[in-house]
Design a protein around this motif. Structure first.
Motif, short mmCIF file in Angstrom:
data_model
loop_
_atom_site.label_atom_id
_atom_site.label_comp_id
_atom_site.label_asym_id
_atom_site.label_seq_id
_atom_site.Cartn_x
_atom_site.Cartn_y
_atom_site.Cartn_z
N ALA A 114 0.84 -1.20 0.00
CA ALA A 114 0.00 0.00 0.00
C ALA A 114 0.87 1.25 0.00
O ALA A 114 2.04 1.23 0.42
N VAL A 115 0.29 2.35 -0.47
CA VAL A 115 0.97 3.65 -0.49
C VAL A 115 0.12 4.63 0.31
O VAL A 115 -1.07 4.80 0.02
N PHE A 116 0.74 5.26 1.32
CA PHE A 116 0.05 6.24 2.15
C PHE A 116 0.79 7.57 2.05
O PHE A 116 2.03 7.59 2.08
N ALA A 117 0.04 8.64 1.93
CA ALA A 117 0.65 9.98 1.84
C ALA A 117 -0.25 10.97 2.55
O ALA A 117 -1.48 10.93 2.39
N ASP A 118 0.36 11.86 3.34
CA ASP A 118 -0.41 12.92 4.00
C ASP A 118 -0.71 14.08 3.06
O ASP A 118 -1.66 14.83 3.29
N PRO B 249 -4.31 14.10 1.70
CA PRO B 249 -4.16 12.76 2.28
C PRO B 249 -4.71 11.69 1.35
O PRO B 249 -5.83 11.80 0.84
N THR B 250 -3.92 10.65 1.11
CA THR B 250 -4.27 9.64 0.10
C THR B 250 -3.87 8.25 0.57
O THR B 250 -2.82 8.07 1.21
N MET B 251 -4.73 7.28 0.24
CA MET B 251 -4.40 5.87 0.40
C MET B 251 -4.52 5.19 -0.96
O MET B 251 -5.56 5.30 -1.61
N ALA C 19 -7.86 3.74 -4.91
CA ALA C 19 -7.34 5.03 -4.45
C ALA C 19 -8.43 5.76 -3.68
O ALA C 19 -9.55 5.94 -4.19
N LEU C 20 -8.13 6.17 -2.45
CA LEU C 20 -9.04 6.94 -1.61
C LEU C 20 -8.33 8.24 -1.25
O LEU C 20 -7.30 8.21 -0.56
N CYS C 21 -8.85 9.36 -1.72
CA CYS C 21 -8.14 10.64 -1.63
C CYS C 21 -9.02 11.72 -0.99
O CYS C 21 -10.20 11.83 -1.33
N ARG C 22 -8.40 12.48 -0.11
CA ARG C 22 -9.04 13.65 0.48
C ARG C 22 -8.45 14.91 -0.15
O ARG C 22 -7.38 14.87 -0.76
N VAL C 23 -9.13 16.01 0.04
CA VAL C 23 -8.66 17.27 -0.55
C VAL C 23 -7.47 17.80 0.24
O VAL C 23 -7.29 17.45 1.42
N PRO C 24 -6.63 18.62 -0.36
CA PRO C 24 -5.49 19.19 0.37
C PRO C 24 -5.95 19.97 1.60
O PRO C 24 -6.94 20.69 1.57
N GLY C 25 -5.22 19.77 2.71
CA GLY C 25 -5.57 20.44 3.96
C GLY C 25 -6.50 19.65 4.84
O GLY C 25 -6.69 20.01 6.02
N PHE D 2 -5.20 10.39 7.10
CA PHE D 2 -5.81 9.11 7.48
C PHE D 2 -5.10 8.58 8.72
O PHE D 2 -3.86 8.54 8.77
N SER D 3 -5.87 8.16 9.71
CA SER D 3 -5.28 7.60 10.93
C SER D 3 -4.79 6.19 10.66
O SER D 3 -5.09 5.57 9.63
N GLN D 4 -4.02 5.67 11.63
CA GLN D 4 -3.52 4.31 11.47
C GLN D 4 -4.67 3.30 11.41
O GLN D 4 -4.62 2.33 10.67
#
Length: 524
Positions: A276-280, A298-300, A315-321, A325-327
């Motif tokens: 998996a790839v996780f990014a804030d 934030p993206t998974m 791919a599950l992505c939130r908008v910038p700011g 995603f928590s652990q």
């Protein structure tokens, strides 16, 4: 000898002095006890009972801050809550009273702060602070030694704040456990609903493309993300967005759909390895080299993996700011992707079994048409030809001949239907017969009726791809130019040109009009 006798008045005085001293010390102890923590115990117990009965975490923590300020005589109290992962800045601060001015060279004395960590089962959730104690509020007895970190607070104050911090830890721990349980239940129910949707009955079952959209939509909803997308391997390398569900604008949706992540991207390498790839912040993450990443924070990126094989990625992505995603969300998202991959595999196999059942049924119908219907029609045609030869009256002979011709045409129509029934799945490259039948079917609405199609000779075996494309182009042009009427299409792969060369001939006739047939032919 001289004897000295003690005065009885002197002994009585000493006894009276001792009794007075004991009374004085008892009075001082009572005064200290009355001014100590025991006097504040009823207020503490009352507050703890109210906190334990309140299921609203924010209201409970506010009550704890208020109680801490009241019991310690502080002008200010606060509960600082750390984020769920335990790193980064304070997530929330619940305060009571007026905060003292920051410590500095011009600050007045007495701006002391007492801080106690809030823990539960070894996990630190935050801290309880009291500050700026003023005299005469926490007791009337003499000052007790002050604990480290707060010269104005006593050891009794420290014990009381620790009790309240323990109560806060219990409240926060229980609240987080309940929230985590509700969150797990949501993800489990979501995975079950995806499986149900993909394996539903024939009347509601989606196609393969819609199945991927179901996964993207449910994943986005569960992760509280702005965009959910399913990516599959591209024929030229890398990964391609094949299904998307987003709350963003139509322009972003249009750009993302069928967008590609290039094969040299580190993201693709990790997904291919089943990681998996996780990014804030995906927009600034050095691993992301796709232009699509600029829209997301934030993206998974979770591999869709089943039986050791990576089918694609979710791919599950939130908008910038937005919050990272928590652990827990990362773990639940990974489990959801694995469950969704299994559901996709099962749904695909289910559709394969259904398609196989349909093809088997078509083969049975085609065999019945060939072995029963055509044979009977052929036998009937032979009987009519025999009767035609024996007929004496010319009108009878002509009528029987027309009936034989109609039977021949009917046999050709049935053979065309048999060929249509034996067409393979839509994913397989269609043969020339299938493409001709599709062109005829596409012209049905414009012509008012479906054209009849007859094949003569081994069309598939004798006509190559280049010649077949020319034939289809000629057929398409003829059907487009035709007026609404009944058409008869004949494709003869056993035709012969005037010079004797083998050829394929396309004839399109309109028997209900005076127009002559359109003929196209090419040598083989």
């Amino acid at each position: 000898m001289r004897c000295v006798l003690k005065s009885p008045d002197s002994a009585a005085d000493r006894s009276a002095d001792a009794a007075a001293d004991l009374a004085d010390r008892t009075a001082r102890s009572l005064r200290e006890l009355a001014g100590g923590p025991i006097s504040r115990l009823p207020q503490l117990l009352e507050a703890m009972a109210a906190i334990g009965a309140d299921h609203d975490l924010h209201r409970s923590l506010a009550r704890i801050a208020e109680t801490a300020a009241a019991l310690t005589g502080a002008r200010y109290a606060a509960v600082g809550i750390r984020n769920k992962d335990g790193d980064g800045p304070t997530e929330d601060l619940i305060t009571h009273g007026v905060a003292p001015s920051p410590e500095g060279p011009d600050s007045p004395p007495g701006h002391d702060v007492l801080s106690v960590p809030i823990t539960f089962h070894g996990e630190t959730f935050g801290a309880l602070y009291v500050a700026d104690r003023h005299d005469g509020e926490s007791g009337e007895g003499p000052e007790e030694p002050a604990p480290p970190g707060g010269p104005g607070f006593t050891d009794a104050d420290l014990h009381l704040v620790r009790v309240l911090a323990t109560e806060a830890g219990i409240a926060m721990g229980n609240a987080r456990m309940h929230a985590a349980a509700r969150q797990r239940t949501r993800w489990i129910d979501g995975a079950a609903s995806v499986t149900t949707a993909l394996l539903a009955g024939p009347e509601t079952r989606s196609t393969a493309g819609n199945a991927l959209t179901v996964v993207a939509e449910k994943g986005r909803e569960l992760a509280e993300a702005a965009t959910g997308a399913v990516l599959l391997p591209h024929a030229e390398g890398g990964m391609e967005v094949v299904a998307i569900s987003t709350e963003l604008s139509d322009a972003v949706r249009t750009e993302a759909y069928r967008g590609r992540i290039p094969p040299e991207s580190p993201v693709v390498h990790r997904i291919d390895a089943g990681l998996a790839v996780f990014a804030d912040d995906f927009a600034t993450d050095p691993r992301s080299i796709s232009p699509l990443s600029r829209h997301y924070g934030p993206t998974m990126l979770l591999p869709l993996r089943s039986n050791g094989r990576v089918l694609g990625a979710l791919a599950l992505c939130r908008v910038p700011g937005d919050r990272p995603f928590s652990q827990t969300e990362r773990t639940l998202g990974t489990q959801f992707a694995a469950q969704a991959a299994l559901a996709l595999v099962l749904a695909d196999r289910h559709r394969d079994r259904e398609r196989l059942a349909v093809y088997e049924d078509r083969d049975r119908i085609a065999r019945d048409l060939h072995d029963l219907v055509i044979q009977r029609l052929f036998a009937t045609g032979m009987l009519l030809e025999s009767a035609q030869r024996k007929a004496v009256v010319p009108e009878v002979r002509e009528g029987v001949g027309q009936a034989v011709d109609e039977l021949d045409a009917t046999i050709q129509e049935i053979r065309t239907a048999i060929i249509a029934l034996q067409q393979g799945p839509s994913q397989a490259p269609p043969g020339l017969r299938t493409r001709i039948l599709r062109e005829a079917g596409a012209a049905t609405e414009a012509l008012g009726s479906r054209p009849s199609v007859q094949f003569t000779g081994p069309v598939e075996a004798r006509v190559d791809d280049a010649c077949g494309r020319e034939l289809l182009t000629a057929l398409r042009a003829t059907l487009t130019a035709a007026r609404p009427t009944r058409l008869e299409i004949v494709v003869d792969a056993a035709a012969t040109l005037p010079d004797g060369r083998a050829a394929v001939r396309l004839t399109v006739a309109a028997p209900d009009t005076a127009d002559g047939p359109t003929v196209w032919e090419r040598p083989l």
